[in-house]
Design a protein around this motif. Sequence first.
Motif, PDB file in Angstrom:
ATOM      1  N   ALA A 182     -29.653   5.459   0.498  1.00 23.23           N
ATOM      2  CA  ALA A 182     -28.800   6.507  -0.065  1.00 23.23           C
ATOM      3  C   ALA A 182     -27.997   7.134   1.059  1.00 23.23           C
ATOM      4  O   ALA A 182     -28.552   7.514   2.089  1.00 23.23           O
ATOM      5  CB  ALA A 182     -29.632   7.573  -0.771  1.00 23.23           C
ATOM      6  N   TYR A 218     -19.434   3.944  -2.970  1.00 25.07           N
ATOM      7  CA  TYR A 218     -20.326   3.909  -4.133  1.00 25.07           C
ATOM      8  C   TYR A 218     -20.113   2.615  -4.914  1.00 25.07           C
ATOM      9  O   TYR A 218     -21.069   1.946  -5.312  1.00 25.07           O
ATOM     10  CB  TYR A 218     -20.047   5.121  -5.011  1.00 25.07           C
ATOM     11  CG  TYR A 218     -20.789   5.132  -6.331  1.00 25.07           C
ATOM     12  CD1 TYR A 218     -22.052   5.706  -6.433  1.00 25.07           C
ATOM     13  CD2 TYR A 218     -20.219   4.586  -7.487  1.00 25.07           C
ATOM     14  CE1 TYR A 218     -22.726   5.729  -7.648  1.00 25.07           C
ATOM     15  CE2 TYR A 218     -20.885   4.600  -8.690  1.00 25.07           C
ATOM     16  CZ  TYR A 218     -22.144   5.173  -8.770  1.00 25.07           C
ATOM     17  OH  TYR A 218     -22.817   5.181  -9.967  1.00 25.07           O
ATOM     18  N   LYS A 222     -23.157  -0.275  -4.653  1.00 26.57           N
ATOM     19  CA  LYS A 222     -24.090  -0.042  -5.768  1.00 26.57           C
ATOM     20  C   LYS A 222     -24.893  -1.298  -6.084  1.00 26.57           C
ATOM     21  O   LYS A 222     -26.107  -1.230  -6.339  1.00 26.57           O
ATOM     22  CB  LYS A 222     -23.306   0.411  -7.008  1.00 26.57           C
ATOM     23  CG  LYS A 222     -24.184   0.861  -8.169  1.00 26.57           C
ATOM     24  CD  LYS A 222     -24.966   2.101  -7.808  1.00 26.57           C
ATOM     25  CE  LYS A 222     -25.800   2.610  -8.975  1.00 26.57           C
ATOM     26  NZ  LYS A 222     -26.616   3.783  -8.596  1.00 26.57           N
ATOM     27  N   ASP A 227     -27.147   3.931  -3.021  1.00 25.47           N
ATOM     28  CA  ASP A 227     -26.451   5.015  -3.708  1.00 25.47           C
ATOM     29  C   ASP A 227     -25.624   5.807  -2.687  1.00 25.47           C
ATOM     30  O   ASP A 227     -26.177   6.315  -1.712  1.00 25.47           O
ATOM     31  CB  ASP A 227     -27.441   5.955  -4.395  1.00 25.47           C
ATOM     32  CG  ASP A 227     -28.190   5.275  -5.532  1.00 25.47           C
ATOM     33  OD1 ASP A 227     -27.554   4.517  -6.279  1.00 25.47           O
ATOM     34  OD2 ASP A 227     -29.404   5.506  -5.664  1.00 25.47           O
ATOM     35  N   GLN A 229     -23.003   9.023  -2.235  1.00 26.46           N
ATOM     36  CA  GLN A 229     -22.685  10.242  -2.980  1.00 26.46           C
ATOM     37  C   GLN A 229     -21.953  11.230  -2.090  1.00 26.46           C
ATOM     38  O   GLN A 229     -22.299  11.412  -0.918  1.00 26.46           O
ATOM     39  CB  GLN A 229     -23.979  10.873  -3.487  1.00 26.46           C
ATOM     40  CG  GLN A 229     -23.830  12.154  -4.276  1.00 26.46           C
ATOM     41  CD  GLN A 229     -25.191  12.715  -4.676  1.00 26.46           C
ATOM     42  OE1 GLN A 229     -25.916  13.231  -3.824  1.00 26.46           O
ATOM     43  NE2 GLN A 229     -25.536  12.593  -5.945  1.00 26.46           N
ATOM     44  N   GLY A 269     -28.847  10.507  -5.285  1.00 23.77           N
ATOM     45  CA  GLY A 269     -28.988   9.343  -6.153  1.00 23.77           C
ATOM     46  C   GLY A 269     -28.487   9.545  -7.569  1.00 23.77           C
ATOM     47  O   GLY A 269     -28.525   8.611  -8.368  1.00 23.77           O
ATOM     48  N   ARG A 272     -21.847   9.717  -8.026  1.00 27.10           N
ATOM     49  CA  ARG A 272     -21.107   9.562  -6.769  1.00 27.10           C
ATOM     50  C   ARG A 272     -20.454  10.857  -6.306  1.00 27.10           C
ATOM     51  O   ARG A 272     -20.022  10.958  -5.163  1.00 27.10           O
ATOM     52  CB  ARG A 272     -20.056   8.470  -6.921  1.00 27.10           C
ATOM     53  CG  ARG A 272     -19.007   8.733  -7.996  1.00 27.10           C
ATOM     54  CD  ARG A 272     -18.115   7.520  -8.175  1.00 27.10           C
ATOM     55  NE  ARG A 272     -17.089   7.739  -9.194  1.00 27.10           N
ATOM     56  CZ  ARG A 272     -16.204   6.797  -9.552  1.00 27.10           C
ATOM     57  NH1 ARG A 272     -16.241   5.612  -8.975  1.00 27.10           N
ATOM     58  NH2 ARG A 272     -15.300   7.057 -10.473  1.00 27.10           N
TER      59      ARG A 272
END
Length: 337
Positions: A182, A218, A222, A227, A229, A269, A272
């Motif tokens: 992440a 993102y 993916k 993830d 963000q 998580g 985005r």
Amino acid sequence: MAAVSLWLVVLGSIGALYVVANCFRVLRYLSLCLRQPKDLRRRYGSWAVITGPTSGLGRSMAVELARAGLNLVLVGRDRAKLQDVSEKIARCHGVQTKAVVFDLSLVSTPEGDEAMRRLRDAVEGLDVGVLVNNAGVAKPGALYLHEAEVGSLMRIVRVNLQALTEVTAAVLPGMVERGRGAVVNIGSGSAVAMPSFPLYSVYAATKRYVAAFSKSLYVEYKSNGIDVQCQAPFLVETNMVSSAVKSSFYAQFVVTPDACARAAVRWIGHGRLCVPSLAHQVQWWFAGLVPGVIHDAYRLAKNLQQREMFRVLRSARAPKSHPQADEDDKVVVYNKQ
């Protein structure tokens, strides 16, 4: 007359759809608050890398990640502060910590290249599951572009844009290899919720880059189990925000770093782009109701007030230089005994 009635129906329908969409956004936020947070260690990995962890939101997020059971690689420019934070987190939360001294404003220089090498060495072989690009620079602020020193403006660009990109590029390959991870990039509500942010043009532009960069990553990663963000808080009570700026906002909309960090970690998580704090969500919703031309005029007037307050403050004190990192012992490892 019929045409006017039709237009009223159309405009009313658009308004109703907008209100419904915002209601769903609020409901989604409330549902997240009620659900159990993700087990970040199990989902992503046992280590987290965070930049700018010695004060404000970065320090609070480091504590929250440690509370979630993640070991930490702390990246900042002040060795003494890094050591202090590392030792306290290791002692209080029973996690391992590494401190990497890295003045991110020196990125893309020989000193910055050497610091980046040390960061890569520090994360080599670690199960890095979470990267938080938190470090950011907002000053100088409340200035017309021609009034600011170019060197200070470029420091904003180097820290907020270049360093964030290079640190992400350094950590991502390991995540791709492990098939999970992440990346959390701290943006700003000034870039995602407002049509303009005059007198902070360079800062807002770098934060728009963060949002666009995060959205594209993102989509790219993916399918690799990663993830990406962008988290876009509004006003947080940190060293980046002066008392003059904070005094011009309603107190309930100025969120403490601890409260913002708790919400931020829960959001990792989930989508985005997010505005983690409920108080900031409300600001985002209201900002969307204001026509751009009105918002531009209001924001310019408020920031001109800040410009005048800062002018008085600058004339009353000499500028302070930031401490430079020592050249020795750049990477220090702490383990709870």
